[in-house]
Enzyme design. Structure first.
Site, PDB file in Angstrom:
ATOM      1  N   LYS A   1      -1.215   1.622  -1.950  1.00 50.13           N
ATOM      2  CA  LYS A   1      -1.159   0.589  -0.911  1.00 50.13           C
ATOM      3  C   LYS A   1      -2.464   0.413  -0.125  1.00 50.13           C
ATOM      4  O   LYS A   1      -2.777  -0.684   0.325  1.00 50.13           O
ATOM      5  CB  LYS A   1      -0.027   0.900   0.074  1.00 50.13           C
ATOM      6  CG  LYS A   1       1.350   0.918  -0.571  1.00 50.13           C
ATOM      7  CD  LYS A   1       2.110  -0.332  -0.264  1.00 50.13           C
ATOM      8  CE  LYS A   1       3.412  -0.516  -1.018  1.00 50.13           C
ATOM      9  NZ  LYS A   1       4.160   0.649  -1.430  1.00 50.13           N
TER      10      LYS A   1
ATOM     11  N   GLU B   1       5.895  -5.476   7.223  1.00 51.15           N
ATOM     12  CA  GLU B   1       7.143  -4.800   6.938  1.00 51.15           C
ATOM     13  C   GLU B   1       6.833  -3.548   6.131  1.00 51.15           C
ATOM     14  O   GLU B   1       5.750  -3.414   5.570  1.00 51.15           O
ATOM     15  CB  GLU B   1       8.058  -5.701   6.102  1.00 51.15           C
ATOM     16  CG  GLU B   1       7.737  -5.751   4.595  1.00 51.15           C
ATOM     17  CD  GLU B   1       6.392  -6.400   4.241  1.00 51.15           C
ATOM     18  OE1 GLU B   1       5.844  -7.130   5.106  1.00 51.15           O
ATOM     19  OE2 GLU B   1       5.897  -6.144   3.132  1.00 51.15           O
TER      20      GLU B   1
ATOM     21  N   SER C   1       1.966   5.323  -9.160  1.00 54.10           N
ATOM     22  CA  SER C   1       1.622   4.586  -7.939  1.00 54.10           C
ATOM     23  C   SER C   1       1.540   5.436  -6.680  1.00 54.10           C
ATOM     24  O   SER C   1       0.824   5.083  -5.749  1.00 54.10           O
ATOM     25  CB  SER C   1       2.609   3.435  -7.731  1.00 54.10           C
ATOM     26  OG  SER C   1       3.941   3.905  -7.751  1.00 54.10           O
TER      27      SER C   1
HETATM   28  C1  LIG Z   1       5.410   0.464  -2.200  1.00 53.11           C
HETATM   29  C2  LIG Z   1       5.416   1.270  -3.404  1.00 53.11           C
HETATM   30  C3  LIG Z   1       5.809   0.741  -4.646  1.00 53.11           C
HETATM   31  C4  LIG Z   1       6.346  -0.630  -4.796  1.00 53.11           C
HETATM   32  O1  LIG Z   1       5.490  -1.657  -4.505  1.00 53.11           O
HETATM   33  P1  LIG Z   1       4.857  -2.596  -5.605  1.00 53.11           P
HETATM   34  O2  LIG Z   1       4.301  -3.709  -4.832  1.00 53.11           O
HETATM   35  O3  LIG Z   1       5.969  -3.014  -6.541  1.00 53.11           O
HETATM   36  O4  LIG Z   1       3.835  -1.794  -6.306  1.00 53.11           O
HETATM   37  C5  LIG Z   1       5.720   1.536  -5.753  1.00 53.11           C
HETATM   38  N1  LIG Z   1       5.291   2.825  -5.669  1.00 53.11           N
HETATM   39  C6  LIG Z   1       4.926   3.371  -4.495  1.00 53.11           C
HETATM   40  C7  LIG Z   1       4.480   4.795  -4.481  1.00 53.11           C
HETATM   41  C8  LIG Z   1       4.977   2.621  -3.340  1.00 53.11           C
HETATM   42  O5  LIG Z   1       4.612   3.181  -2.188  1.00 53.11           O
END
Ligand SMILES: *Cc1c(COP(=O)(O)O)cnc(C)c1O
Length: 405
Positions: free
Chosen positions: A95, A117, A384
């Protein structure tokens, strides 16, 4: 030479085919036009690029590495599995890639405050971090249910100086947090900017957030060559709004031989309300200011959604994902709660990496995919985020497997 996909998509009005666009109340038209204009100026500005490169390298910890998941690969017995380590970003997820850039943009526009949000709290923490670094005020809206579930991230946001506002209506999760943040933004649009947490919302956010996240894919392409001297056969990422997926897909989108798999949360089952598999079960519709595929209830309103991953339980999806699915460029995969928890523990115990529950969906799906592919094939997963935020919830609900697999 024809323009690359990223240069030519979306169109001037933010449309990816018929998806995307901007469906907003008249009072927000000017602020969004200002954001679009500012982004146009900034994206090719050498100072902006230099500042972003600087914070990414010296503050965020980029480039993040790609790791070969040797033991997980052996367990699955098929394709080689690699991980792009977005869990190693400062604040623990991808993020910050767009938050740092969004806050620089806010500063450029002369704003003093950022509003957003958050679902699992990752976007809130990342934005609060960026706001602290650049000296802006920060207001984060979060569903009451998520506030209870993601306590450590709530505390982190407060320590970082953010004002956390509970969304108390409806299901009290991500969709309601977006509603609440929009309502709060409207009367403050002169001094604040709404920093959307994914590739969703009205134009220019789906394009802008994708561009900011594309650093993941561009790094990954180069790094993957170091490992395999080749492109991966498949790239896999979980899709909530779809920003981490678009980020890694961006590096490979013009390489038609690379399969792109977006993984949706199947939750507890197929019944409406038990999952958040929007691209799989949804239909076209406008929500939160953009046209995409969404899950609707019998009245055509956004349906209740559920996933064990708080960051991916959203009843719509980034318009670019709807578009890429419609033209057959991406494949939509599924992973349910149980498979995600299994992947959470397997990655922890076999690789020493505790993944976020959201990311565990990509891992769970990739494990299934690996088994169907030969040992000469490769899969690159976008990991992610890290799972520290989820550990209490997981161990309280799913006993730690102590047998070796
Ligand atoms: C917020 C988040 C997501 C989901 O958000 P996307 O916009 O779909 O990438 C996925 N993995 C993690 C670790 C997150 O913090």
């Amino acid at each position: 030479m024809s323009k690359s996909y990223l240069e030519s998509t979306p169109d001037e009005n933010g449309f990816f085919g018929k998806f995307g666009g901007s469906f907003i109340p008249p009072v927000l038209e000017q602020p969004f036009a200002d954001i679009t204009q500012a982004y146009k100026e900034l994206k090719d500005s050498p100072e902006f690029i230099k500042e972003l490169k600087y914070v990414r390298k010296h503050y965020q910890g980029r480039p993040t590495p790609i790791s070969f998941a040797k033991n997980l690969t052996e367990l699955c017995g098929g394709a080689k599995i690699y991980l792009k380590r977005e869990d190693l970003n400062h604040t623990g997820a991808h993020k910050l890639n767009h938050c740092m850039a969004e806050v620089i943009l806010a500063k450029h526009l002369g704003k003093t405050k950022v509003i957003a949000e958050t679902g699992a709290g990752q976007h809130g923490v990342a934005l609060a971090t960026a706001a602290a670094y650049f000296g802006l005020e920060c207001e984060i809206h979060m569903g009451e249910v998520d506030i209870a579930k993601e306590h450590p991230n709530v505390v982190r946001m407060k320590i970082l100086g953010a004002n956390v506002i509970p969304a108390t209506h409806g299901l009290k999760t991500l969709k309601e947090a977006v509603d609440s943040a929009f309502d709060s933004y409207v009367p403050q649009a002169d001094k604040a900017i709404y920093c959307i947490g994914s590739v969703v919302g009205p134009h220019p956010f789906p394009m802008m957030v994708r561009d900011f996240q594309s650093v993941v894919g561009h790094e990954a392409k180069e790094q993957f060559f170091e490992h395999e001297n080749n492109l991966p056969d498949a790239v896999v990422a979980c899709v909530g709004g779809g920003s981490n997926a678009m980020g890694i897909f961006a590096g490979f989108i013009d390489d038609k031989e690379v399969e792109l798999h977006g993984v949706e949360p199947m939750g507890r089952g197929e019944k409406l309300g038990e999952h958040a598999a929007t691209l799989t079960y949804g239909e076209e519709g406008v929500m939160h200011g953009f046209n995409s595929i969404m899950l609707k209830d019998e009245n055509g309103e956004p349906a209740p959604v559920y996933s064990i991953g708080s960051g991916i339980d959203y009843p719509s999806v980034g318009p670019e994902h709807a578009y890429l699915q419609s033209i057959g460029r991406t494949t939509v995969g599924l992973c349910n709660d149980e498979e995600a928890v299994d992947a959470f523990y397997k990655l922890s115990q076999l690789e020493g990496i505790i993944p976020a529950l959201e990311s565990a969906h990509a891992v769970g799906y990739a494990m299934k995919l690996a088994k169907t592919l030969g040992k000469d094939k490769t899969i690159l997963i976008n990991l992610s985020g890290r799972g520290d935020k989820d550990i209490d919830f997981v161990v309280d609900n799913y006993p730690i497997p102590n047998a070796k697999f």
